[in-house]
Design a protein around this motif. Structure first.
Motif, mmCIF file in Angstrom:
data_model
loop_
_atom_site.group_PDB
_atom_site.id
_atom_site.type_symbol
_atom_site.label_atom_id
_atom_site.label_comp_id
_atom_site.label_asym_id
_atom_site.label_seq_id
_atom_site.Cartn_x
_atom_site.Cartn_y
_atom_site.Cartn_z
ATOM 1 N N LEU B 19 54.941 -52.001 -2.487
ATOM 2 C CA LEU B 19 54.554 -50.778 -3.195
ATOM 3 C C LEU B 19 54.103 -51.064 -4.621
ATOM 4 O O LEU B 19 53.321 -50.325 -5.197
ATOM 5 N N PRO B 22 49.200 -54.075 -6.785
ATOM 6 C CA PRO B 22 48.131 -53.170 -7.221
ATOM 7 C C PRO B 22 47.325 -52.629 -6.047
ATOM 8 O O PRO B 22 47.146 -53.322 -5.041
ATOM 9 N N ALA B 23 46.875 -51.393 -6.174
ATOM 10 C CA ALA B 23 46.039 -50.810 -5.128
ATOM 11 C C ALA B 23 44.691 -51.510 -5.134
ATOM 12 O O ALA B 23 44.228 -51.972 -6.164
ATOM 13 N N GLU B 254 43.222 -33.437 -16.944
ATOM 14 C CA GLU B 254 42.983 -33.548 -15.508
ATOM 15 C C GLU B 254 43.343 -32.262 -14.782
ATOM 16 O O GLU B 254 42.690 -31.883 -13.813
ATOM 17 N N ASN B 255 44.418 -31.647 -15.190
ATOM 18 C CA ASN B 255 44.913 -30.492 -14.444
ATOM 19 C C ASN B 255 45.768 -29.608 -15.357
ATOM 20 O O ASN B 255 46.970 -29.818 -15.487
ATOM 21 N N ARG B 379 33.629 -45.484 2.558
ATOM 22 C CA ARG B 379 34.423 -44.492 1.823
ATOM 23 C C ARG B 379 35.873 -44.858 1.913
ATOM 24 O O ARG B 379 36.358 -45.349 2.911
ATOM 25 N N ARG B 380 36.551 -44.593 0.805
ATOM 26 C CA ARG B 380 37.964 -44.931 0.820
ATOM 27 C C ARG B 380 38.697 -44.051 1.816
ATOM 28 O O ARG B 380 38.399 -42.883 1.996
ATOM 29 N N GLY B 381 39.652 -44.647 2.484
ATOM 30 C CA GLY B 381 40.358 -43.943 3.545
ATOM 31 C C GLY B 381 41.287 -42.888 3.003
ATOM 32 O O GLY B 381 41.561 -42.817 1.820
ATOM 33 N N GLY B 382 41.799 -42.100 3.909
ATOM 34 C CA GLY B 382 42.837 -41.165 3.549
ATOM 35 C C GLY B 382 42.323 -39.866 2.957
ATOM 36 O O GLY B 382 43.110 -39.016 2.598
ATOM 37 N N ASP B 383 40.999 -39.716 2.855
ATOM 38 C CA ASP B 383 40.499 -38.427 2.375
ATOM 39 C C ASP B 383 40.905 -37.353 3.369
ATOM 40 O O ASP B 383 40.974 -37.591 4.566
ATOM 41 N N GLU B 384 41.173 -36.200 2.866
ATOM 42 C CA GLU B 384 41.623 -35.157 3.778
ATOM 43 C C GLU B 384 40.433 -34.508 4.459
ATOM 44 O O GLU B 384 39.420 -34.251 3.840
ATOM 45 N N HIS B 385 40.606 -34.257 5.716
ATOM 46 C CA HIS B 385 39.514 -33.618 6.437
ATOM 47 C C HIS B 385 39.970 -32.369 7.114
ATOM 48 O O HIS B 385 39.496 -32.010 8.166
ATOM 49 N N ASP B 386 40.955 -31.729 6.609
ATOM 50 C CA ASP B 386 41.401 -30.546 7.330
ATOM 51 C C ASP B 386 41.678 -29.393 6.390
ATOM 52 O O ASP B 386 41.843 -29.569 5.247
#
Lengths: 519, 386
Positions: B19, B22-23, B254-255, B379-386
């Motif tokens: 964990l 580094p990513a 950012e938010n 494309r980087r994985g894990g993008d949400e598609h729902d």
């Protein structure tokens, strides 16, 4: 009109959103489409409504191949989509909203509102929708607004209606009325696709069911031949237990107490009116209610985001009515916000950064004015492990985690500290079934450690499953209170209270109506 | 933020070690940081060449002008000195704008903050006398910094207290600062003796930023502001990515909803971020007056505060990116002058090319379309598609 989807596949980068999906949508039938978030339901329906084009596979309409290059083609073929989030103009009337984009005109761009009204009225009565066609959208309850969305697609002569999570915003009674309309549509020969993740709805309304998991159809058939457990297992891919094993609560001292709390918004509309409630250590208290009846404001008053206009809030024996957000957080109030994207996390930050979003200033992770990132990273990794946040690295952007893992990240952050009260607002919204189970267990575990847990949810099932006591909110007030130890609360009575019909333990209801336009 | 993996203690379980690794997205960030600006620069030069051709400049002259540009920016010690001299105020003001961006604020007012900061420095540098350079120079720089901070904080206060949008208020403060400068330059205690045009007295020698390459050649203008610039890059990096305050800035930017949730006081954050941004712009004005110009004159900031917006954008509001972008713009500035001399092509062409670079950087999709192979990635994985 019958629609066949043949071998539909769609890939987004490394994610196979749909893989070789076959689906039949038949006239005069309700097809239940069941699947978790991320299972590919929305992608499939977006392909059907022309927003995406499939990588492979074909769509047959009454046996003829159809090619959609955009939503216009799909609508022209008679497919209508009712989105989960309504797309209505609040200051327009029902008729104006229905005809928006396909206005009947005569002469040089003269809007023929009379003809439109007659047409809308005709559809309205044919399916028994009882929508006041001249009312403004903003004055209508959510349940009626949804019917306006259905009117919209029927006005565009849709023969196949796709309903995306239509019951998410409705009370149990409204759901019943809604089902009556769906049945009327079906009996008139429309094909209906009913998308949901609620199993009992499938069993009640669907004539056939297809279950999606990880982009594939993993089961289909007659719902009558399945049990809820069967469907859940198909959906998740492993057996799921729905009832959280919950021992008898042993309530301790009062941790949170609200006495006569009222809250007015900037426009001086009352959002909360004379709220009296208490939460004890070692118990879960649920707040039920249709969205927009003051739950958000209640959470803001308790966490300090919006100070109460009147009344007193006590926490563990101290008056915190005027205490700041940060101070309350330090005193041991954990807050799982209702919308993680809006306030609970920063998608562009790493998981580690998100883990200290509201505790970055704490002495345990700082040296002077500097944040000690090494300690933050190590702690974040620990929290990820102990709260099952599945991420390859704590340096990954939180925005690229799945919804369930994002929510577990928020929960890890809030529960990992030493807390006395957990305010969990919509704790499982947009979260997969597996994570829901896990989050529920964690909340109950918190209770069993002697903490006070306040759960605010528009999912009545969630409230009933978890709560030892239940308050129902309606128009900014506590409309009713129910005892739910051992799951004894009357679901029907709660539903009526949610709709404003007072049937619970009696509460003083003699005050005049001073609510704002909570919608 | 930089992803340093840590290795604390031998007893760390392997899952945890994983964990803390580094990513893996260094390649895509490299792409964002370097390839995109380079591609944008190439396109800008291409269009610049087309414009020159359309205005019937001979191809040989066009080639000559680009050579002159390279020569004038990095081709000699003098060129490098000019490039760095031009980069100093751009980077300083750019850092301020970038920091404000990070906090969610669009500070258009760097120009005005430079003006008031530079003017204050000028006044302090000829009206305070009898100090050694060790006292006088820091004093005048600090005065410029402080006045810039106060000036920008006005816009911050207006936003925090009344919700007035900082874009509107900083634009107005720019206008005020320019008129204020003209007005002040005619005041007897500021105006140079014996002059009727608005021009300030000269900066005393004790308040001048020393030229650091003078020992090589008296014409080399590069001054000690270079060290101030490099220190500012390091300080702002630390502030943004290591300090509590910077973390609060970044959450707010950012938010805002998350900032509110985290108990960060929005008003205070806005005022602080604007003040720091103004301090940096004020310092930019101060180094110009004390290091290059030696006096304040009408329009002495020469639009640097606006170019710095482009620098901040190009540098993606990252201190190191801003440093590189500032150097690039400094090079274009210095090279453009040489281009005008050698090839007779107007320096306006440089302004056009700078603007084109920004447009291409701001429209990354366009550049990706034009150079698909440079940006081919899954494309980087894990993008949400729902």
């Amino acid at each position: 009109m019958d629609i066949e989807l043949r071998g539909i596949s769609k890939r987004f980068g490394p994610v196979q959103a749909n893989q070789d999906i076959n689906l039949d949508i038949r006239a005069g039938e309700v097809l239940g489409l069941l699947g978790e978030n991320g299972a590919g339901k929305s992608t499939l329906m977006n392909i059907l409504s022309g927003l995406y084009s499939a990588d492979s596979g074909e769509i047959l309409i009454d046996g003829m191949p159809a090619v959609f290059t955009g939503p216009g083609d799909s609508i022209a073929s008679g497919i209508g989509m009712v989105h989960q989030h309504f797309m209505l103009v609040p200051v327009f009337s029902v008729v104006e909203n229905v005809i928006l984009g396909v206005e009947p005109t005569s002469g040089v761009d003269y809007l023929d509102l009379e003809a439109a009204r007659a047409q809308v009225q005709e559809i309205n009565t044919r399916y028994g929708m009882e929508v006041p066609t001249d009312a403004l959208i903003e004055d209508l309850p959510v349940g009626i607004q949804q019917r306006v969305e259905i009117l919209k697609v029927l006005f565009r002569s849709a023969d196949v209606l796709i309903l995306d999570e239509p019951t998410a915003v409705l009370t149990p009674q409204e759901v019943e009325e809604f089902f009556a309309i769906v049945r009327a549509l079906r009996d008139a020969g429309k094909g209906i696709v009913f998308i949901t993740h609620k199993l009992h709805e499938i069993l009640e309304i669907a004539d056939r069911v297809s279950v999606l998991r990880q982009g594939q159809v993993v089961g289909q058939g007659d719902p009558a031949s399945f049990s809820e457990a069967d469907l859940a297992e198909m959906m998740v891919g492993r057996p799921v237990s729905f009832s959280v094993g919950r021992a008898e609560a042993t309530p301790g001292d009062t941790v949170l107490e609200l006495a006569g709390v009222s809250l007015f918004d900037a426009a001086q509309d009352a959002r909360l009116v004379d709220i009296n409630l208490s939460v004890h250590g070692g118990e879960v208290v649920g707040i039920a209610g249709v969205q927009g009846n003051g739950q958000t404001e209640l959470v803001e008053a308790i966490t300090g985001l919006s100070p109460a206009t009147a009344g007193k809030i006590g926490f563990a024996g101290q008056d915190i009515t005027r205490t700041s957000v940060r101070q309350r957080h330090r005193m041991g109030i954990a807050h799982i916000p209702e919308d993680r994207h809006k306030s609970g996390m920063v998608g562009n930050f790493t998981v580690a950064e998100n883990m200290v979003l509201n505790s970055y200033y704490d002495d345990s992770v700082t040296t002077g004015v500097q944040i000690d990132w090494r300690r933050v990273h190590a702690r974040a990794a620990e929290a990820c492990l102990s709260y099952d946040v599945r991420t390859p690295s704590v340096f990954l952007g939180a925005g690229s985690l799945s919804g369930g893992n994002q929510q577990k990240m928020v929960i890890a952050r809030e529960l990992e500290r030493d807390v006395k009260l957990i305010v969990a607002s919509q704790p499982t919204r947009g979260v997969d079934v597996g994570s829901i189970e896990y989050i529920h267990q964690q909340l109950i575990a918190c209770r069993d450690r002697g903490n006070a847990v306040l759960i605010i949810s528009s999912e009545l099932d969630e409230i009933l499953d978890l709560s030892d006591r239940i308050y129902v909110m309606f128009e900014g007030r506590i409309a009713a209170e129910f005892d739910n130890r051992g799951g004894g609360a009357d679901r029907n009575a709660i539903g009526l209270a949610m709709a404003g019909v007072n049937q619970g333990i009696n509460r003083d209801e003699t005050r005049d109506e001073t609510r704002g336009s909570a919608a | 933020m930089s992803g340093e993996a840590q290795s604390s203690g031998p007893a760390m379980p392997p899952e945890m070690k994983a964990l803390l690794a580094p990513a893996i997205d260094s390649r895509s960030s490299l792409r964002e940081l370097f390839i995109l600006p380079l591609a944008a620069m190439f396109l800008a030069m291409l269009i610049g060449a087309l414009i020159m051709m359309a205005t019937s400049v001979a191809p040989a002259t066009i080639l000559q002008s680009f050579i002159a540009m390279a020569h004038g920016s990095v081709g000699s010690l003098h060129a490098i000195s000019e490039t760095l001299t031009a980069a100093i105020p751009l980077v300083l003001a750019g850092l301020g704008i970038g920091l404000a961006f990070r906090a969610g604020l669009f500070n258009i007012g760097a120009e005005g903050q430079m003006v008031v900061g530079g003017l204050a420095t000028a006044i302090a540098s000829f009206s305070v006398t009898g100090l050694s350079i060790w006292l006088h120079l820091p004093l005048v720089l600090l005065v410029g910094l402080a006045i810039g901070a106060v000036y920008a904080a006005i816009a911050g206060l207006l936003k925090a207290a009344t919700g007035a949008h900082e874009v509107i208020s900083t634009i107005m403060l720019n206008l005020i600062s320019i008129r204020l400068l003209d007005y002040m330059l005619r005041q007897p205690f500021i105006q140079k003796e014996g002059r009727s045009d608005p021009i300030s007295k000269a900066v005393l020698e004790t308040a001048e930023l020393p030229r650091i390459l003078e020992f090589l050649d008296g014409n080399l203008r590069l001054h000690a502001g270079l060290f101030i610039m490099l220190a500012a890059v390091a300080v702002i990096y630390w502030l943004l990515f290591r300090s509590k305050l910077g973390f609060a800035f970044r959450i707010s930017g950012e938010n805002p909803g998350a900032a509110r949730y985290a108990g960060i006081r929005a008003g205070l954050t806005i005022v602080m971020a604007m003040a720091i941004a103004g301090a940096l712009a004020g310092l930019a004005g101060a180094t110009q007056v004390s290091g290059v110009l030696g006096r304040a004159t009408p329009g002495f900031t020469a639009g640097i505060g606006f170019d710095a917006i482009a620098v901040a954008l190009l540098g993606r509001s990252h201190p190191v990116g801003i440093l590189l972008a500032g150097l690039l713009f400094g090079a274009l500035e210095a090279g453009g002058r040489q281009m005008q001399v050698d090839a007779g092509v107007s320096i306006d062409m440089i302004g056009i090319m700078q603007a084109l670079i920004i447009i291409f950087v701001a429209a990354p999709l366009l550049v990706r379309r034009i150079f698909p192979p440079l940006f081919r990635e899954r494309r980087r994985g894990g993008d949400e598609h729902d």
